[in-house]
Motif scaffolding. Structure first.
Motif, mmCIF file in Angstrom:
data_model
loop_
_atom_site.group_PDB
_atom_site.id
_atom_site.type_symbol
_atom_site.label_atom_id
_atom_site.label_comp_id
_atom_site.label_asym_id
_atom_site.label_seq_id
_atom_site.Cartn_x
_atom_site.Cartn_y
_atom_site.Cartn_z
ATOM 1 N N THR A 131 -3.859 -1.927 15.139
ATOM 2 C CA THR A 131 -3.822 -1.277 13.829
ATOM 3 C C THR A 131 -2.383 -1.147 13.351
ATOM 4 O O THR A 131 -2.080 -1.412 12.188
ATOM 5 N N ARG A 132 -1.505 -0.745 14.255
ATOM 6 C CA ARG A 132 -0.092 -0.601 13.891
ATOM 7 C C ARG A 132 0.495 -1.947 13.468
ATOM 8 O O ARG A 132 1.237 -2.035 12.494
ATOM 9 N N TYR A 133 0.168 -3.004 14.173
ATOM 10 C CA TYR A 133 0.671 -4.336 13.808
ATOM 11 C C TYR A 133 0.159 -4.747 12.434
ATOM 12 O O TYR A 133 0.887 -5.328 11.642
ATOM 13 N N ALA A 134 -1.107 -4.426 12.148
ATOM 14 C CA ALA A 134 -1.682 -4.753 10.839
ATOM 15 C C ALA A 134 -0.967 -3.978 9.731
ATOM 16 O O ALA A 134 -0.690 -4.526 8.657
ATOM 17 N N ILE A 135 -0.641 -2.710 9.979
ATOM 18 C CA ILE A 135 0.078 -1.885 9.005
ATOM 19 C C ILE A 135 1.470 -2.457 8.764
ATOM 20 O O ILE A 135 1.931 -2.560 7.625
ATOM 21 N N ILE A 136 2.161 -2.835 9.827
ATOM 22 C CA ILE A 136 3.502 -3.411 9.698
ATOM 23 C C ILE A 136 3.433 -4.727 8.933
ATOM 24 O O ILE A 136 4.270 -4.998 8.063
ATOM 25 N N LEU A 137 2.432 -5.527 9.206
ATOM 26 C CA LEU A 137 2.256 -6.797 8.505
ATOM 27 C C LEU A 137 2.009 -6.560 7.009
ATOM 28 O O LEU A 137 2.662 -7.179 6.153
ATOM 29 N N LEU A 138 1.097 -5.655 6.678
ATOM 30 C CA LEU A 138 0.791 -5.351 5.281
ATOM 31 C C LEU A 138 2.017 -4.788 4.562
ATOM 32 O O LEU A 138 2.371 -5.229 3.467
ATOM 33 N N GLY A 139 2.676 -3.824 5.176
ATOM 34 C CA GLY A 139 3.873 -3.230 4.571
ATOM 35 C C GLY A 139 4.967 -4.257 4.352
ATOM 36 O O GLY A 139 5.614 -4.291 3.299
ATOM 37 N N SER A 140 5.168 -5.136 5.317
ATOM 38 C CA SER A 140 6.196 -6.175 5.211
ATOM 39 C C SER A 140 5.879 -7.165 4.103
ATOM 40 O O SER A 140 6.782 -7.598 3.367
#
Length: 193
Positions: free
Chosen positions: A5-14
């Motif tokens: 989930t954290r990786y998905a959030i970082i990907l979306l934010g980036s």
């Protein structure tokens, strides 16, 4: 929170940060605040790669994170590298975006700032960061009773003011719109429940 989930959030934010930078700010030479704003100034003046400039300018803040809170440091390294990577990857697509979507500089300043602020806010909400002034603001929030979005807005305003010496009045005013809309978006994303 699960790491996927954290990786998905970082990907979306980036992706939001990279899209806001490349598709809305760079075409009109508009500045953002923070480390990205400094990197944009370097890019506009020298043609240096924005992603590389972001990484190099973030090193002092990463040292602070390493010394103060290593968990945030590790999450921020990933956010920094991912957002810098996407800024470079989306850069060549700028022409195609502008070909199909025609916006003025004021609309671009507002939309670009809102996209970038949303990217930063989503990451901060889930304890991730790009390692720029958003991370610095998170540390400052411990000592200053203000919302993270407000702290980022004030820091961004200082950087835009310094960059104002190097850019036109029109670009300066557009940059103010960018940091204002970015601050609003970040503030909305980081409101306490």
């Amino acid at each position: 929170m699960r790491s996927s989930t954290r990786y998905a959030i970082i990907l979306l934010g980036s992706l939001l940060i990279a899209a806001g930078t490349n598709f809305f700010l760079v075409p009109y030479k508009i500045l953002d605040g923070g480390i990205i704003g400094i990197a944009l100034i370097i890019n506009y003046m020298s043609g240096a790669k924005i992603g590389l400039a972001i990484v190099l300018c973030s090193l002092p803040i990463f040292l602070l994170a390493w010394l103060k809170e290593r968990d945030i440091f590790y999450n921020s390294v990933l956010g920094l590298l991912t957002s810098s990577f996407f800024i470079e990857v989306l850069g060549p697509l700028q022409y195609h975006f502008l070909y199909y979507i025609e916006l003025g500089s004021i609309s671009s300043a507002i939309l670009g700032g809102f996209l970038m602020g949303s990217g930063f806010g989503i990451m901060l909400r889930f304890k991730a960061s790009t390692g720029g002034t958003d991370l610095l603001a998170k540390f400052m929030k411990r000592y200053i009773p203000l919302n993270v979005g407000v702290i980022i807005f004030l820091t961004d305003f200082l950087i835009i003011g310094a960059g104002g010496l190097l850019i036109s009045k029109e670009t300066f005013l557009h940059s103010i719109l960018t940091i204002f809309s970015g601050g609003v978006a970040t503030g909305l994303c980081t409101l306490d429940k």
